[in-house]
Design a protein around this motif. Sequence first.
Motif, PDB file in Angstrom:
ATOM      1  N   LEU A   1       0.769  -0.710   0.094  1.00 42.20           N
ATOM      2  CA  LEU A   1      -0.247   0.193  -0.287  1.00 42.20           C
ATOM      3  C   LEU A   1       1.079   1.114  -0.110  1.00 42.20           C
ATOM      4  CD1 LEU A   1      -2.911   1.942   0.288  1.00 42.20           C
ATOM      5  CD2 LEU A   1      -2.938   1.607   2.911  1.00 42.20           C
ATOM      6  N   HIS A   2       1.019   1.997  -1.314  1.00 43.14           N
ATOM      7  CA  HIS A   2       1.439   3.461  -1.142  1.00 43.14           C
ATOM      8  C   HIS A   2       0.098   4.127  -0.736  1.00 43.14           C
ATOM      9  CE1 HIS A   2       4.457   1.461  -2.978  1.00 43.14           C
ATOM     10  NE2 HIS A   2       3.599   1.426  -4.588  1.00 43.14           N
ATOM     11  N   ILE A   3       0.834   5.351   0.420  1.00 38.07           N
ATOM     12  CA  ILE A   3      -0.170   6.204   1.230  1.00 38.07           C
ATOM     13  C   ILE A   3       0.817   7.614   0.128  1.00 38.07           C
ATOM     14  CG2 ILE A   3      -0.826   7.334   2.910  1.00 38.07           C
ATOM     15  CD1 ILE A   3      -0.379   4.750   4.368  1.00 38.07           C
ATOM     16  N   VAL A   4      -0.567   8.549  -0.493  1.00 37.57           N
ATOM     17  CA  VAL A   4       0.690   9.717  -0.811  1.00 37.57           C
ATOM     18  C   VAL A   4      -0.101  10.924  -0.116  1.00 37.57           C
ATOM     19  CG1 VAL A   4       1.294  11.042  -3.430  1.00 37.57           C
ATOM     20  CG2 VAL A   4       0.940   8.363  -2.970  1.00 37.57           C
ATOM     21  N   GLY A   5       0.863  12.033  -0.242  1.00 35.34           N
ATOM     22  CA  GLY A   5      -0.056  13.025   0.497  1.00 35.34           C
ATOM     23  C   GLY A   5       0.339  14.119  -0.608  1.00 35.34           C
ATOM     24  N   VAL A   6      -1.322  14.557  -0.816  1.00 37.96           N
ATOM     25  CA  VAL A   6      -1.316  16.018  -1.544  1.00 37.96           C
ATOM     26  C   VAL A   6      -1.748  17.279  -0.876  1.00 37.96           C
ATOM     27  CG1 VAL A   6      -2.969  16.194  -3.692  1.00 37.96           C
ATOM     28  CG2 VAL A   6      -2.346  13.655  -3.507  1.00 37.96           C
ATOM     29  N   PRO A   7      -1.404  17.500  -1.601  1.00 41.82           N
ATOM     30  CA  PRO A   7      -0.263  18.394  -2.249  1.00 41.82           C
ATOM     31  C   PRO A   7       1.424  18.037  -2.591  1.00 41.82           C
ATOM     32  CG  PRO A   7      -1.187  20.152  -1.410  1.00 41.82           C
ATOM     33  CD  PRO A   7      -1.477  19.138  -1.221  1.00 41.82           C
ATOM     34  N   TYR A   8       1.573  17.794  -1.136  1.00 38.22           N
ATOM     35  CA  TYR A   8       2.830  18.062  -0.801  1.00 38.22           C
ATOM     36  C   TYR A   8       3.903  17.335  -1.079  1.00 38.22           C
ATOM     37  CZ  TYR A   8       6.856  17.171   2.119  1.00 38.22           C
ATOM     38  OH  TYR A   8       8.165  17.522   2.757  1.00 38.22           O
ATOM     39  N   SER A   9       3.034  15.996  -1.591  1.00 38.42           N
ATOM     40  CA  SER A   9       4.209  15.248  -2.455  1.00 38.42           C
ATOM     41  C   SER A   9       4.806  15.206  -3.462  1.00 38.42           C
ATOM     42  CB  SER A   9       3.483  13.270  -2.001  1.00 38.42           C
ATOM     43  OG  SER A   9       4.449  12.556  -2.681  1.00 38.42           O
ATOM     44  N   SER A  10       6.287  15.065  -4.330  1.00 39.98           N
ATOM     45  CA  SER A  10       6.373  15.152  -5.461  1.00 39.98           C
ATOM     46  C   SER A  10       5.778  14.044  -6.396  1.00 39.98           C
ATOM     47  CB  SER A  10       7.533  15.087  -5.264  1.00 39.98           C
ATOM     48  OG  SER A  10       8.523  13.874  -5.205  1.00 39.98           O
ATOM     49  N   TYR A  11       4.465  13.190  -5.490  1.00 40.41           N
ATOM     50  CA  TYR A  11       4.467  12.378  -6.825  1.00 40.41           C
ATOM     51  C   TYR A  11       2.605  12.533  -6.622  1.00 40.41           C
ATOM     52  CZ  TYR A  11       8.713   9.676  -6.047  1.00 40.41           C
ATOM     53  OH  TYR A  11       9.775   9.277  -5.696  1.00 40.41           O
ATOM     54  N   SER A  12       2.452  13.781  -5.843  1.00 41.36           N
ATOM     55  CA  SER A  12       0.747  13.838  -6.190  1.00 41.36           C
ATOM     56  C   SER A  12       0.755  14.258  -7.551  1.00 41.36           C
ATOM     57  CB  SER A  12       1.247  15.401  -5.378  1.00 41.36           C
ATOM     58  OG  SER A  12       1.033  14.938  -3.710  1.00 41.36           O
ATOM     59  N   TYR A  13       1.855  14.354  -8.622  1.00 34.95           N
ATOM     60  CA  TYR A  13       1.086  14.560  -9.825  1.00 34.95           C
ATOM     61  C   TYR A  13       0.537  13.422 -11.062  1.00 34.95           C
ATOM     62  CZ  TYR A  13       5.101  11.771 -10.692  1.00 34.95           C
ATOM     63  OH  TYR A  13       5.799  11.154 -11.829  1.00 34.95           O
ATOM     64  N   LEU A  14       0.364  12.067 -10.213  1.00 40.36           N
ATOM     65  CA  LEU A  14       0.167  10.749 -10.416  1.00 40.36           C
ATOM     66  C   LEU A  14      -1.928  10.471  -9.940  1.00 40.36           C
ATOM     67  CD1 LEU A  14       3.188   8.908  -9.799  1.00 40.36           C
ATOM     68  CD2 LEU A  14       2.045   9.061 -11.862  1.00 40.36           C
ATOM     69  N   ARG A  15      -2.119  10.759  -8.974  1.00 42.98           N
ATOM     70  CA  ARG A  15      -3.619  11.594  -8.168  1.00 42.98           C
ATOM     71  C   ARG A  15      -4.581  11.526  -9.752  1.00 42.98           C
ATOM     72  NH1 ARG A  15      -6.637  15.442  -6.722  1.00 42.98           N
ATOM     73  NH2 ARG A  15      -5.319  17.091  -6.896  1.00 42.98           N
ATOM     74  N   PRO A  16      -5.792  10.836 -10.096  1.00 41.50           N
ATOM     75  CA  PRO A  16      -6.790  11.323 -10.757  1.00 41.50           C
ATOM     76  C   PRO A  16      -7.509  12.397 -10.702  1.00 41.50           C
ATOM     77  CG  PRO A  16      -6.505   8.982 -10.074  1.00 41.50           C
ATOM     78  CD  PRO A  16      -5.363   9.217  -9.638  1.00 41.50           C
ATOM     79  N   PRO A  17      -7.217  13.072 -12.030  1.00 37.91           N
ATOM     80  CA  PRO A  17      -7.635  14.679 -11.149  1.00 37.91           C
ATOM     81  C   PRO A  17      -8.929  14.895 -10.708  1.00 37.91           C
ATOM     82  CG  PRO A  17      -7.918  14.296 -13.803  1.00 37.91           C
ATOM     83  CD  PRO A  17      -6.908  13.060 -13.032  1.00 37.91           C
ATOM     84  N   THR A  18      -9.267  13.600 -11.071  1.00 34.96           N
ATOM     85  CA  THR A  18     -10.900  13.996 -10.827  1.00 34.96           C
ATOM     86  C   THR A  18     -11.488  13.500  -9.440  1.00 34.96           C
ATOM     87  OG1 THR A  18     -11.820  12.075 -11.574  1.00 34.96           O
ATOM     88  CG2 THR A  18     -11.898  14.380 -12.447  1.00 34.96           C
ATOM     89  N   LEU A  19     -10.077  12.987  -8.444  1.00 37.13           N
ATOM     90  CA  LEU A  19      -9.865  12.665  -7.199  1.00 37.13           C
ATOM     91  C   LEU A  19      -9.853  13.590  -5.701  1.00 37.13           C
ATOM     92  CD1 LEU A  19     -10.773   9.885  -5.379  1.00 37.13           C
ATOM     93  CD2 LEU A  19      -7.894   9.561  -5.967  1.00 37.13           C
ATOM     94  N   LEU A  20     -10.575  13.451  -5.471  1.00 37.96           N
ATOM     95  CA  LEU A  20     -10.134  14.836  -3.722  1.00 37.96           C
ATOM     96  C   LEU A  20      -9.660  13.620  -3.229  1.00 37.96           C
ATOM     97  CD1 LEU A  20     -13.522  16.798  -3.052  1.00 37.96           C
ATOM     98  CD2 LEU A  20     -11.398  16.576  -4.748  1.00 37.96           C
ATOM     99  N   ALA A  21      -8.424  13.542  -2.617  1.00 37.99           N
ATOM    100  CA  ALA A  21      -7.847  13.741  -1.675  1.00 37.99           C
ATOM    101  C   ALA A  21      -8.657  13.055  -0.015  1.00 37.99           C
ATOM    102  CB  ALA A  21      -6.111  14.197  -1.430  1.00 37.99           C
ATOM    103  N   TRP A  22      -8.376  12.356   0.501  1.00 39.32           N
ATOM    104  CA  TRP A  22      -9.165  11.865   1.885  1.00 39.32           C
ATOM    105  C   TRP A  22      -8.241  13.334   2.881  1.00 39.32           C
ATOM    106  CZ3 TRP A  22      -8.323  11.135   6.601  1.00 39.32           C
ATOM    107  CH2 TRP A  22      -9.078  10.410   7.736  1.00 39.32           C
ATOM    108  N   THR A  23      -9.439  13.607   3.361  1.00 35.99           N
ATOM    109  CA  THR A  23      -8.911  14.307   4.999  1.00 35.99           C
ATOM    110  C   THR A  23     -10.500  14.082   5.502  1.00 35.99           C
ATOM    111  OG1 THR A  23      -9.639  16.988   5.296  1.00 35.99           O
ATOM    112  CG2 THR A  23     -10.236  16.601   3.589  1.00 35.99           C
ATOM    113  N   MET A  24      -9.784  14.390   7.291  1.00 33.28           N
ATOM    114  CA  MET A  24     -11.153  14.323   8.002  1.00 33.28           C
ATOM    115  C   MET A  24     -12.639  15.305   8.095  1.00 33.28           C
ATOM    116  SD  MET A  24      -9.037  13.347  11.588  1.00 33.28           S
ATOM    117  CE  MET A  24     -10.503  13.054  11.754  1.00 33.28           C
ATOM    118  N   LYS A  25     -11.884  16.418   6.985  1.00 28.83           N
ATOM    119  CA  LYS A  25     -12.805  17.377   7.006  1.00 28.83           C
ATOM    120  C   LYS A  25     -14.103  16.690   5.909  1.00 28.83           C
ATOM    121  CE  LYS A  25      -9.793  20.850   7.777  1.00 28.83           C
ATOM    122  NZ  LYS A  25      -9.089  22.376   7.275  1.00 28.83           N
ATOM    123  N   ASN A  26     -14.113  15.749   5.275  1.00 30.74           N
ATOM    124  CA  ASN A  26     -14.806  15.437   3.863  1.00 30.74           C
ATOM    125  C   ASN A  26     -16.537  14.326   5.042  1.00 30.74           C
ATOM    126  OD1 ASN A  26     -13.325  16.317   2.251  1.00 30.74           O
ATOM    127  ND2 ASN A  26     -12.252  14.276   1.893  1.00 30.74           N
TER     128      ASN A  26
END
Length: 515
Positions: free
Chosen positions: A490-515
């Motif tokens: 399992l890769h847990i990717v932090g968005v937008p901090y991670s340099s790999y954030s560009y791999l996130r599908p553009p329509t997907l919101l990163a998970w947050t407790m506020k959701n």
Amino acid sequence: MPTSTTYVRKLIALTTILLTTPPGFLADIKLKVDSRVLVSVWSSFSGWGLEVDGCNNTQQQACYNLLLPPEDAHPHAPREGEGLTLTVLNQRNAAVVFHKVFPLGHYWAHYADLQWHLDRVAPGRILVLTVAVSGAMGLRQAALQLARLGSLFALHLTPMAHWTWVFVKGGRTISETRRARHQYLYHTLNALLTAPGAQRNNVLVVLGDAPQPTTQLLRLINVNFTKVPVHGEGNLKLFRYYRSVFQLVARTFPDAPAVIFLDEDVEVSPDFFSYMSQTLWLLREDPTLYCINGYGGSKELSEDETQVVRSDTQVSWGYAVSLDFVREALAAWQIKQEGSLYDYWLYSSVAKGRECAVPVRSRTRHYGVGMNTDAWIHEFFFLNNPTVQVPMVQLEQVARLQLPLWRQHLENSIRNATLLRGNPCGSGFIPTSTHPEILVFYVNMDMKIDGSPDIGDYFYVAHCVGTWGLSPHGLHEGVRTVQPSKHTTLHIVGVPYSSYSYLRPPTLLAWTMKN
């Protein structure tokens, strides 16, 4: 293989517990204020101490309130008033109803007196046993009786061990602590020297203010050792000690490609030297790596013993650095930093963004609880982490740890991973698989003003999947990779901090407790 023995004296067999008064008498950290009694007990070369606060006792002389002694005590021949202390507390008001010192620093006869008294303590009473200077050598048959009463350590105490045990007669243990400087060191050296690949002549034990039994042990087992001057207290003392060790290494081994540091309370796995021999060359070839850690992995998240990853972390229990890094650290090791935690200081002030190679399954185990150890954190995250138990494990694709190759590997792995959605703490969040599967989960992770990641949301994800999340340690450019099962990564990717954030599908919101 420097080893610290500088901090143990003050902490030898020290424990603080809470006891209940009516209606119960067992230790409980969730008591009401009006039913709580704080009991502190310690054991050392200086003597012993028992402090009972608020013991609700009309006989004031039966309340023990003793202070810790000066730190200049050293081992010596048994004296009057030294040995094994037995204190019996009333389970209802914590009053001291009986106290005696048994001179078990001597071998003969006194153990029988201890047995006689133990037999006559009423069930339900709270017993406090403490070694004052030396009180384990003469235990003899009494050790068997103590073991039957529930002690884990009574049968394994060395003559100069320091030990405290608080328990209920006929009930359970409340607290049991054992300390002995040379016990830790002997266990560590035994594991180290029996590991395949160990070379005794390459092992050097660096002592601070170690007592005579430690040096006697090292001579007996024929291990090279030296001493460095230490002074000060607490972390100031440790900081100066490690600086002296680094200075010694730079003077003594100036041409060595690397040096392995191991604290006295760290046990290595049979694969330790094999692991180091397969990875040390990375320190020479990749300037973005500054250490090879022997400790790694997370409890229940470290299945594959052939894998090594890159991690933004500090040196851990059992690590290797190059001599160039040693000299770099010494050049920066100024007086103004004294009192800092040396390992975190190396990470924050000397590593300067460089990473470490970390095994997915640990090659070391930290079994001691020292000055800067939070007991709850240590037990929950570190104490029971699995270690490799077989020698000569062939690591896979070590060369891939070099930064350009690692970035390419991780990019491909994340790009082709199965996307996870939903609540990371929810039931069935990580699917069960019987074949190799790579998963990815994107979590909100902003950048703070100082350039470090904001791990507020990441903390909850890490906690839910069972890995470290109390600090950014363990991330690689904002990505944490764990192994929830033998077949799952399992890769847990932090968005937008991670340099790999560009791999996130553009329509997907990163998970947050506020959701």
